[in-house]
Motif scaffolding. Structure first.
Motif, PDB file in Angstrom:
ATOM      1  N   GLY A  72      39.052  15.010 -59.951  1.00  0.00           N
ATOM      2  CA  GLY A  72      38.607  14.858 -58.574  1.00  0.00           C
ATOM      3  C   GLY A  72      37.135  15.132 -58.389  1.00  0.00           C
ATOM      4  N   ALA A  73      36.541  14.442 -57.405  1.00  0.00           N
ATOM      5  CA  ALA A  73      35.132  14.615 -57.042  1.00  0.00           C
ATOM      6  C   ALA A  73      34.217  14.391 -58.238  1.00  0.00           C
ATOM      7  N   SER A  74      34.540  13.381 -59.051  1.00  0.00           N
ATOM      8  CA  SER A  74      33.726  13.044 -60.225  1.00  0.00           C
ATOM      9  C   SER A  74      33.518  14.245 -61.146  1.00  0.00           C
ATOM     10  N   GLY A  75      34.582  15.011 -61.348  1.00  0.00           N
ATOM     11  CA  GLY A  75      34.513  16.148 -62.263  1.00  0.00           C
ATOM     12  C   GLY A  75      34.040  17.435 -61.627  1.00  0.00           C
ATOM     13  N   ASN A  76      33.534  17.366 -60.409  1.00  0.00           N
ATOM     14  CA  ASN A  76      32.956  18.561 -59.795  1.00  0.00           C
ATOM     15  C   ASN A  76      33.991  19.638 -59.499  1.00  0.00           C
ATOM     16  N   ILE A  77      35.235  19.239 -59.223  1.00  0.00           N
ATOM     17  CA  ILE A  77      36.277  20.232 -58.928  1.00  0.00           C
ATOM     18  C   ILE A  77      36.544  21.114 -60.150  1.00  0.00           C
ATOM     19  N   GLY A  78      36.788  20.478 -61.295  1.00  0.00           N
ATOM     20  CA  GLY A  78      37.052  21.243 -62.510  1.00  0.00           C
ATOM     21  C   GLY A  78      35.859  22.079 -62.931  1.00  0.00           C
ATOM     22  N   ASN A  79      34.664  21.510 -62.827  1.00  0.00           N
ATOM     23  CA  ASN A  79      33.461  22.250 -63.213  1.00  0.00           C
ATOM     24  C   ASN A  79      33.242  23.466 -62.323  1.00  0.00           C
TER      25      ASN A  79
END
Length: 326
Positions: A72-79
């Motif tokens: 989600g959110a172009s990877g921003n959630i996991g990061n």
């Protein structure tokens, strides 16, 4: 008197022991399960890379290693999850270059910083991109795909694993190099994008080999180009983009492990040592090669320097290509 003296000795010993207890309680890392946060959906190369090391790393460390997909959110959630996690080595990020060094140039506020918020641990795999298309498209090779796109502006679309991902960047660079107009369709990870590509919901997906090799081999997708200097052993019939007539289109992705900033150096070194040992094994190399990726080993310092250089390089590519988020 003797009794009071004995009691005072016991009290002193107990006090000293209580001071040492926290150190003893910590023990040798790790003492509980480790979570690898993957900022994409299952099925892509980021997910493949995480699962490449989970079982052998669990055996080496004597604790469970769990993959937790947070797309989600172009990877921003996991990061963001890992950036805000306790720096104790139990929550780690399997990072993808398109997010790690692309997002900082594409988002005004990604919610995390690639340098300040993370401690580099280990490089793991690198991979070129494969231009995969739905077999129902009336084209047989890359030249025909480009010609068809030019003759039908706006008719074709291409998938990515999210705004700002390397697939997005690869798609925009493809459009600029070929002078075509193709619509971008962002997904929450490579897995869903591949499913829709096979179903014909999207026409093109420029992505790492792991997510599409088996589908191309099985005829469910068609590969028309590989963005590397040489062909992949897993896809020997798919030409490089240069062979196919599109020069200057060479891209690769990398996948590395990061911990939250300020993670203890001994924890980082333990992880780096074990992961490099795993990647050096024939089993890991074979699995990576079969998926169209190559294992790569770096020390934490080498990965730190590499991250800095890639952050600068991708910034230049994004700015030169005038890539913006939709």
């Amino acid at each position: 008197m003797q009794r009071r003296h004995l009691l005072s000795q016991i009290a002193a010993l107990s006090a000293g022991t209580s001071l040492l207890t926290p150190t003893w309680a910590q023990g040798k890392y790790p003492q509980r399960p480790i979570t690898l946060v993957v900022p994409t959906a299952p099925g892509g190369t980021t997910d493949f890379t995480a699962r490449l090391i989970t079982e052998p790393l669990s055996r080496a460390l004597g604790q469970s290693v769990i993959v937790d997909n947070k797309p989600g959110a172009s990877g921003n959630i996991g990061n963001q999850i890992v950036a805000r996690a306790k720096p104790d080595g139990y929550t780690l990020l399997v990072s993808y270059s398109g997010y790690h060094v692309g997002n900082p140039h594409l988002f005004k506020q990604a919610g995390w910083d690639p340098i300040k918020d993370f401690t580099p641990v280990a490089m793991m795999t690198r991979a070129p991109q494969v231009i995969a298309i739905n077999p129902k498209l009336p084209v047989n090779n890359l030249k025909e795909l480009i010609a068809y796109a030019k003759a039908n502006p706006g008719k074709l679309n291409y998938a990515s694993s999210g705004n700002g991902s390397i697939q997005h960047i690869a798609g925009e660079l493809f459009k600029q190099l070929t002078g075509t107009f193709i619509t971008h369709i962002p997904y929450r990870g490579s897995g869903p994008a591949v499913q829709d590509l096979m179903a014909g919901q999207v026409d093109i997906f420029i992505t790492t080999p792991a997510g599409v090799v088996s589908q191309i081999q099985g005829g469910r997708l068609k590969g028309v180009g590989v963005t590397s200097k040489k062909r992949l052993s897993s896809l020997p019939d798919v030409p490089t983009t240069t062979e196919a007539g599109l020069t200057g289109y060479e891209l690769d992705s990398w996948f590395a492990l990061y911990a939250p900033a300020n993670t203890p150096a001994d924890v980082v070194q333990t992880l780096n040592t074990e992961i490099n040992r795993i990647l050096a094994s024939g089993e890991a190399r074979k699995k990576a090669e079969d998926s169209g990726t190559d294992v790569e080993q770096m020390s934490p310092k080498q990965l730190a320097d590499f991250t800095q250089s890639e952050l600068k390089r991708w910034g230049q590519i994004i700015q030169t290509a005038h890539i913006t988020l939709e």
